[in-house]
Design an enzyme around this catalytic site. Structure first.
Site, PDB file in Angstrom:
ATOM      1  N   LYS A  12       1.056  -1.221  -0.162  1.00  0.00           N
ATOM      2  CA  LYS A  12       0.311  -0.251   0.086  1.00  0.00           C
ATOM      3  C   LYS A  12       1.639   1.282  -0.095  1.00  0.00           C
ATOM      4  O   LYS A  12       2.073   1.419   0.084  1.00  0.00           O
ATOM      5  CB  LYS A  12      -0.981  -0.243   1.345  1.00  0.00           C
ATOM      6  N   TYR A  52     -12.605  -3.267  -2.840  1.00  0.00           N
ATOM      7  CA  TYR A  52     -12.862  -3.662  -1.807  1.00  0.00           C
ATOM      8  C   TYR A  52     -14.688  -3.209  -1.611  1.00  0.00           C
ATOM      9  O   TYR A  52     -15.121  -2.471  -0.928  1.00  0.00           O
ATOM     10  CB  TYR A  52     -12.401  -1.809  -0.639  1.00  0.00           C
ATOM     11  N   PHE A  60     -15.205   3.147   7.821  1.00  0.00           N
ATOM     12  CA  PHE A  60     -14.003   3.978   7.623  1.00  0.00           C
ATOM     13  C   PHE A  60     -13.482   3.579   6.350  1.00  0.00           C
ATOM     14  O   PHE A  60     -12.297   3.763   5.147  1.00  0.00           O
ATOM     15  CB  PHE A  60     -12.822   2.330   7.872  1.00  0.00           C
ATOM     16  N   ARG A  88      -1.400 -14.543   3.433  1.00  0.00           N
ATOM     17  CA  ARG A  88      -1.929 -14.070   4.572  1.00  0.00           C
ATOM     18  C   ARG A  88      -0.848 -14.033   5.238  1.00  0.00           C
ATOM     19  O   ARG A  88      -1.024 -13.503   7.043  1.00  0.00           O
ATOM     20  CB  ARG A  88      -3.275 -14.749   4.902  1.00  0.00           C
ATOM     21  N   THR A  94      -5.068  -7.854  10.465  1.00  0.00           N
ATOM     22  CA  THR A  94      -5.631  -6.478   9.505  1.00  0.00           C
ATOM     23  C   THR A  94      -5.436  -5.359  10.380  1.00  0.00           C
ATOM     24  O   THR A  94      -4.325  -4.376  10.244  1.00  0.00           O
ATOM     25  CB  THR A  94      -7.332  -6.824   8.896  1.00  0.00           C
ATOM     26  N   ARG A 105       2.698  -6.877   9.469  1.00  0.00           N
ATOM     27  CA  ARG A 105       1.932  -6.320  10.059  1.00  0.00           C
ATOM     28  C   ARG A 105       2.311  -5.974  11.470  1.00  0.00           C
ATOM     29  O   ARG A 105       2.965  -4.879  11.964  1.00  0.00           O
ATOM     30  CB  ARG A 105       0.445  -6.310   9.678  1.00  0.00           C
ATOM     31  N   ASN A 115      -1.642  -0.197   6.920  1.00  0.00           N
ATOM     32  CA  ASN A 115      -1.117  -1.323   7.467  1.00  0.00           C
ATOM     33  C   ASN A 115      -0.508  -2.267   5.970  1.00  0.00           C
ATOM     34  O   ASN A 115      -0.293  -3.647   5.999  1.00  0.00           O
ATOM     35  CB  ASN A 115      -2.532  -3.106   8.281  1.00  0.00           C
ATOM     36  N   HIS A 118      -1.400  -5.468   0.957  1.00  0.00           N
ATOM     37  CA  HIS A 118      -2.952  -5.942   1.143  1.00  0.00           C
ATOM     38  C   HIS A 118      -2.701  -7.473   0.776  1.00  0.00           C
ATOM     39  O   HIS A 118      -1.614  -7.617   0.454  1.00  0.00           O
ATOM     40  CB  HIS A 118      -3.694  -5.769  -0.136  1.00  0.00           C
ATOM     41  N   GLU A 129      -8.653 -10.212  -7.892  1.00  0.00           N
ATOM     42  CA  GLU A 129      -8.292  -9.155  -7.680  1.00  0.00           C
ATOM     43  C   GLU A 129      -6.794  -9.080  -8.677  1.00  0.00           C
ATOM     44  O   GLU A 129      -6.658  -8.103  -9.571  1.00  0.00           O
ATOM     45  CB  GLU A 129      -7.668  -9.075  -7.038  1.00  0.00           C
TER      46      GLU A 129
END
Ligand code: ADP
Length: 152
Positions: A12, A52, A60, A88, A94, A105, A115, A118, A129
């Site tokens: 990100k 998303y 948010f 993951r 998250t 993270r 964070n 993704h 995606e």
């Protein structure tokens, strides 16, 4: 279990600006995954709304969109055994405060809205995606010389 499973991993804008992307590439590569797509890009709002779409009603959501458009994103696709689930695990939870040390993270972030990274949460969303972020001809197929040393 297939060695050709693919996942979508995006560093990100905070991860790019904080120069954490080499660390992300290192961790995924050294685990044994093969990089098959990579590009630095500014994500368009339309793409992010689709990416998303399941979070649209969350309070948010507007700040998530502006966070994701605040700078370039390093979009990547990785291939390998169980890569969606393993990816993951490399990311952590998250909420960075609930991410174990040793995860990306857990090692580098504090806030949910900063964070770093993704990662697709299922094989199905990975396919969706990857198709959303990459054109077919932007993904490369090649033989990894590491494979014999990673897979028995
Ligand atoms: P993940 O990215 O771990 O799959 P989600 O799909 O639930 O998590 O959320 C997408 C992104 O939205 C998160 O990575 C995070 O940046 C942001 N986010 C999720 N929940 C919150 C929250 N409660 N407050 C702020 N940002 C959030």
């Amino acid at each position: 279990m297939s060695n050709t499973e693919r996942t979508f991993i995006a560093v990100k804008p905070d991860g790019v600006q904080r120069a954490l992307f080499p660390e992300v590439l290192r961790r995924f590569s050294q685990k044994g995954f093969k990089l098959v797509g990579i590009k630095l890009t500014f994500a368009k709002e339309e793409l992010l709304r689709e990416h998303y779409s399941d979070l649209q009603s969350k309070p948010f959501f507007p700040s998530l969109l502006s966070y994701m458009m605040s700078g370039p994103v390093l979009a990547t696709v990785w291939e390998g055994k169980d890569v969606v689930k393993q990816g993951r695990a490399l990311l952590g939870a998250t909420n960075p405060l609930q991410s174990a040390p040793g995860t990306i993270r857990g090692d580098f972030a504090l806030d949910m809205g900063r964070n770093i990274i993704h990662g697709s949460d299922s094989v199905e969303s990975a396919e969706k995606e990857i198709a959303l972020w990459f054109k077919k001809d932007e993904l490369v197929s090649y033989k990894s010389e590491m494979y014999g040393w990673i897979y028995e």
